[in-house]
Design a protein around this motif. Structure first.
Motif, PDB file in Angstrom:
ATOM      1  N   SER A 154     -13.399   3.110  -7.361  1.00 52.69           N
ATOM      2  CA  SER A 154     -12.396   2.876  -6.307  1.00 52.69           C
ATOM      3  C   SER A 154     -11.065   2.395  -6.902  1.00 52.69           C
ATOM      4  O   SER A 154     -10.010   2.594  -6.316  1.00 52.69           O
ATOM      5  CB  SER A 154     -12.910   1.875  -5.277  1.00 52.69           C
ATOM      6  OG  SER A 154     -12.718   0.543  -5.726  1.00 52.69           O
TER       7      SER A 154
ATOM      8  N   ILE B  94     -16.595  -1.335   8.256  1.00 48.06           N
ATOM      9  CA  ILE B  94     -16.498  -0.771   6.906  1.00 48.06           C
ATOM     10  C   ILE B  94     -16.696   0.750   6.869  1.00 48.06           C
ATOM     11  O   ILE B  94     -16.592   1.351   5.806  1.00 48.06           O
ATOM     12  CB  ILE B  94     -17.502  -1.448   5.932  1.00 48.06           C
ATOM     13  CG1 ILE B  94     -18.947  -1.270   6.392  1.00 48.06           C
ATOM     14  CG2 ILE B  94     -17.199  -2.928   5.781  1.00 48.06           C
ATOM     15  CD1 ILE B  94     -19.977  -1.838   5.412  1.00 48.06           C
TER      16      ILE B  94
ATOM     17  N   LEU C 166      -6.895   3.973  -1.759  1.00 47.57           N
ATOM     18  CA  LEU C 166      -7.832   2.943  -1.286  1.00 47.57           C
ATOM     19  C   LEU C 166      -7.231   1.540  -1.291  1.00 47.57           C
ATOM     20  O   LEU C 166      -7.885   0.581  -0.901  1.00 47.57           O
ATOM     21  CB  LEU C 166      -9.112   2.956  -2.144  1.00 47.57           C
ATOM     22  CG  LEU C 166      -9.951   4.237  -2.056  1.00 47.57           C
ATOM     23  CD1 LEU C 166     -11.147   4.145  -2.991  1.00 47.57           C
ATOM     24  CD2 LEU C 166     -10.429   4.508  -0.639  1.00 47.57           C
TER      25      LEU C 166
ATOM     26  N   CYS D  41      -5.331   0.404   0.680  1.00 48.66           N
ATOM     27  CA  CYS D  41      -5.232  -0.086   2.064  1.00 48.66           C
ATOM     28  C   CYS D  41      -6.452  -0.919   2.450  1.00 48.66           C
ATOM     29  O   CYS D  41      -6.435  -1.612   3.463  1.00 48.66           O
ATOM     30  CB  CYS D  41      -5.034   1.073   3.033  1.00 48.66           C
ATOM     31  SG  CYS D  41      -6.377   2.256   2.998  1.00 48.66           S
ATOM     32  N   TYR D  42      -7.516  -0.860   1.669  1.00 45.57           N
ATOM     33  CA  TYR D  42      -8.710  -1.658   1.984  1.00 45.57           C
ATOM     34  C   TYR D  42      -8.738  -2.939   1.156  1.00 45.57           C
ATOM     35  O   TYR D  42      -8.553  -2.912  -0.059  1.00 45.57           O
ATOM     36  CB  TYR D  42      -9.979  -0.849   1.721  1.00 45.57           C
ATOM     37  CG  TYR D  42     -10.069   0.414   2.545  1.00 45.57           C
ATOM     38  CD1 TYR D  42     -10.220   0.352   3.937  1.00 45.57           C
ATOM     39  CD2 TYR D  42      -9.991   1.674   1.952  1.00 45.57           C
ATOM     40  CE1 TYR D  42     -10.295   1.509   4.704  1.00 45.57           C
ATOM     41  CE2 TYR D  42     -10.067   2.840   2.714  1.00 45.57           C
ATOM     42  CZ  TYR D  42     -10.212   2.748   4.085  1.00 45.57           C
ATOM     43  OH  TYR D  42     -10.277   3.890   4.845  1.00 45.57           O
TER      44      TYR D  42
ATOM     45  N   ASP E 118     -15.023   3.485   7.662  1.00 43.16           N
ATOM     46  CA  ASP E 118     -13.996   4.352   7.053  1.00 43.16           C
ATOM     47  C   ASP E 118     -13.999   4.236   5.535  1.00 43.16           C
ATOM     48  O   ASP E 118     -13.907   5.226   4.818  1.00 43.16           O
ATOM     49  CB  ASP E 118     -12.590   3.959   7.548  1.00 43.16           C
ATOM     50  CG  ASP E 118     -12.346   4.430   8.971  1.00 43.16           C
ATOM     51  OD1 ASP E 118     -13.173   5.243   9.470  1.00 43.16           O
ATOM     52  OD2 ASP E 118     -11.368   3.979   9.589  1.00 43.16           O
ATOM     53  N   CYS E 119     -14.095   3.009   5.083  1.00 37.57           N
ATOM     54  CA  CYS E 119     -14.064   2.773   3.637  1.00 37.57           C
ATOM     55  C   CYS E 119     -15.330   3.323   2.973  1.00 37.57           C
ATOM     56  O   CYS E 119     -15.260   3.932   1.904  1.00 37.57           O
ATOM     57  CB  CYS E 119     -13.894   1.279   3.370  1.00 37.57           C
ATOM     58  SG  CYS E 119     -13.731   0.869   1.635  1.00 37.57           S
TER      59      CYS E 119
ATOM     60  N   ALA F 158     -14.891   6.972   2.606  1.00 39.82           N
ATOM     61  CA  ALA F 158     -13.948   7.298   1.525  1.00 39.82           C
ATOM     62  C   ALA F 158     -14.634   7.145   0.161  1.00 39.82           C
ATOM     63  O   ALA F 158     -14.469   7.984  -0.730  1.00 39.82           O
ATOM     64  CB  ALA F 158     -12.718   6.402   1.615  1.00 39.82           C
ATOM     65  N   LEU F 159     -15.405   6.090   0.007  1.00 34.42           N
ATOM     66  CA  LEU F 159     -16.117   5.866  -1.265  1.00 34.42           C
ATOM     67  C   LEU F 159     -17.182   6.942  -1.474  1.00 34.42           C
ATOM     68  O   LEU F 159     -17.429   7.376  -2.602  1.00 34.42           O
ATOM     69  CB  LEU F 159     -16.762   4.478  -1.292  1.00 34.42           C
ATOM     70  CG  LEU F 159     -15.817   3.273  -1.298  1.00 34.42           C
ATOM     71  CD1 LEU F 159     -16.614   1.972  -1.271  1.00 34.42           C
ATOM     72  CD2 LEU F 159     -14.904   3.294  -2.522  1.00 34.42           C
TER      73      LEU F 159
ATOM     74  N   ILE G 219     -13.936  -3.467   0.292  1.00 33.61           N
ATOM     75  CA  ILE G 219     -14.423  -2.491  -0.692  1.00 33.61           C
ATOM     76  C   ILE G 219     -15.759  -2.953  -1.272  1.00 33.61           C
ATOM     77  O   ILE G 219     -16.691  -2.168  -1.423  1.00 33.61           O
ATOM     78  CB  ILE G 219     -13.378  -2.263  -1.810  1.00 33.61           C
ATOM     79  CG1 ILE G 219     -12.168  -1.537  -1.191  1.00 33.61           C
ATOM     80  CG2 ILE G 219     -13.969  -1.478  -2.976  1.00 33.61           C
ATOM     81  CD1 ILE G 219     -11.116  -1.075  -2.156  1.00 33.61           C
TER      82      ILE G 219
ATOM     83  N   THR H 289       0.820  -1.212   0.000  1.00 33.84           N
ATOM     84  CA  THR H 289       0.000   0.000   0.000  1.00 33.84           C
ATOM     85  C   THR H 289       0.856   1.266   0.000  1.00 33.84           C
ATOM     86  O   THR H 289       0.330   2.355   0.097  1.00 33.84           O
ATOM     87  CB  THR H 289      -0.925   0.019   1.236  1.00 33.84           C
ATOM     88  OG1 THR H 289      -0.103  -0.089   2.398  1.00 33.84           O
ATOM     89  CG2 THR H 289      -1.899  -1.135   1.194  1.00 33.84           C
TER      90      THR H 289
ATOM     91  N   SER I 273     -18.406  -2.318   1.292  1.00 40.12           N
ATOM     92  CA  SER I 273     -18.624  -0.876   1.436  1.00 40.12           C
ATOM     93  C   SER I 273     -19.372  -0.297   0.236  1.00 40.12           C
ATOM     94  O   SER I 273     -20.214   0.592   0.389  1.00 40.12           O
ATOM     95  CB  SER I 273     -17.288  -0.153   1.585  1.00 40.12           C
ATOM     96  OG  SER I 273     -16.560  -0.686   2.665  1.00 40.12           O
TER      97      SER I 273
END
Ligand SMILES: *[C@@H]1O[C@H](CO)[C@@H](O)[C@H](O)[C@H]1NC(C)=O
Ligand SMILES: *[C@@H]1O[C@H](CO)[C@@H](O)[C@H](O)[C@H]1NC(C)=O
Length: 286
Positions: free
Chosen positions: A185, A233, A191, A193-194, A235-236, A239-240, A199, A37, A202
């Motif tokens: 994504s 989920i 991203l 890191c997920y 945080d992800c 972000a999305l 993902i 990552t 999310s």
């Protein structure tokens, strides 16, 4: 996902044991086939995250042009990132890496894969056939011929049915919207890191929220099939959500244009509320 949680789920849902066993394998496989990552900071000197986004946006168009299945696109990006995790590349060769990875992924996934010549042609013959073949060999060697990788798409297929209630939003809209979110994504280096499974979960959460903002997107059925709780989920998803809200303003339009078409029910044009209620991220109390 903890093993304790897995055991609990297994005990509660004995009937679904078989499914869970398969799921566990796939979750383990995904951790093995993930890129690093921080390769942009640690390995790469000549390329950066924007160049990676531009490459992937272009590959989305290539995939459309040759009618490639979504799995090919996801695998291509997985190969690119895994290769970049250990090999420095200069910007003139980044597109070469992109087409070579897509050539490998297409051979792996497509019934009728485009030929090397076609992959040279779409680069305006920037690269010769022997360069593409050499890069293909380099990638295969570096990845030790481990070409199977569980992608976001694999998980999406498993999760989406659990998300589709009979009485609810049209199933296809949910599927296309979740696919759109998952695809944008791919453009975001941050991203990586997920995990792909996270993902996928999310993207489904966000798609459900966009289609029915007044309703809790997550429930026990989704916990069970994804092995994720809303708090895992959140945080992800956020972000999305930021990505979805800003995607109309960015200058990489391939995915947005693709999902603005009738055949994808114009899902890229959906209105999305500016914030997601905090209580939607609270886990059910049991
Ligand atoms: C990447 O490099 C290009 C060209 O040097 C530059 O325009 C762009 O802003 C950089 N992007 C990032 C995210 O650093
Ligand atoms: C969760 O939501 C799905 C789809 O909306 C529905 O089919 C399912 O019955 C719900 N599960 C629970 C436990 O409420």
């Amino acid at each position: 996902m903890t093993s304790l949680m897995l055991i609990q789920t297994t005990m509660i849902h004995n009937f679904a044991l078989h499914l869970l066993v398969i799921s566990t394998d796939i979750y383990i496989a995904e951790t093995k086939k993930r890129p690093s990552t921080d390769f942009m900071e640690k390995i790469q000197k000549d390329i950066n995250a924007s160049m990676r986004s531009i490459l992937i946006d272009w590959l989305v168009e290539v995939a459309e042009e040759y009618h490639l299945v979504p799995d090919t696109l996801y695998l291509t990006v997985n190969y690119i990132d895994r290769y970049l995790s250990g090999n420095e590349i200069n910007r003139q060769r980044l597109q070469l890496l992109g087409v070579s990875c897509m050539l490998i992924a297409a051979k792996y996934e497509e019934i009728c894969a485009p030929q090397v010549e076609e992959f040279c042609y779409i680069t305006d013959n920037t690269y010769f056939m022997d360069e593409v073949l050499q890069m293909e060999a380099d990638v295969l060697k570096y990845l030790k011929y481990e070409m199977t990788a569980p992608t976001v798409k694999c998980f999406m297929r498993r999760f989406i049915r659990a998300a589709q209630g009979s009485d609810e939003v049209p199933a296809l809209q949910l599927e296309f919207l979740a696919s759109y979110v998952a695809e944008i994504s791919l453009l975001e280096y941050s991203l990586l890191c997920y995990a792909p499974s996270l993902i996928a979960a999310s993207a489904i959460f966000l798609a459900k929220f966009i289609l029915q903002p007044a309703k809790r997107p997550w429930n026990a059925t989704l916990d069970h099939y994804t092995l994720y709780k809303p708090s895992d989920i959140s945080d992800c998803v956020k972000a999305l959500h930021r990505l979805f809200c800003t995607s109309s303003g960015n200058n990489l339009p391939a995915i947005r244009e693709k999902y603005s078409q009738h055949k994808y029910k114009f899902v890229a044009k959906k209105y999305c509320p500016a914030s997601i209620p905090a209580e939607y991220f609270q886990d059910a109390g049991n």
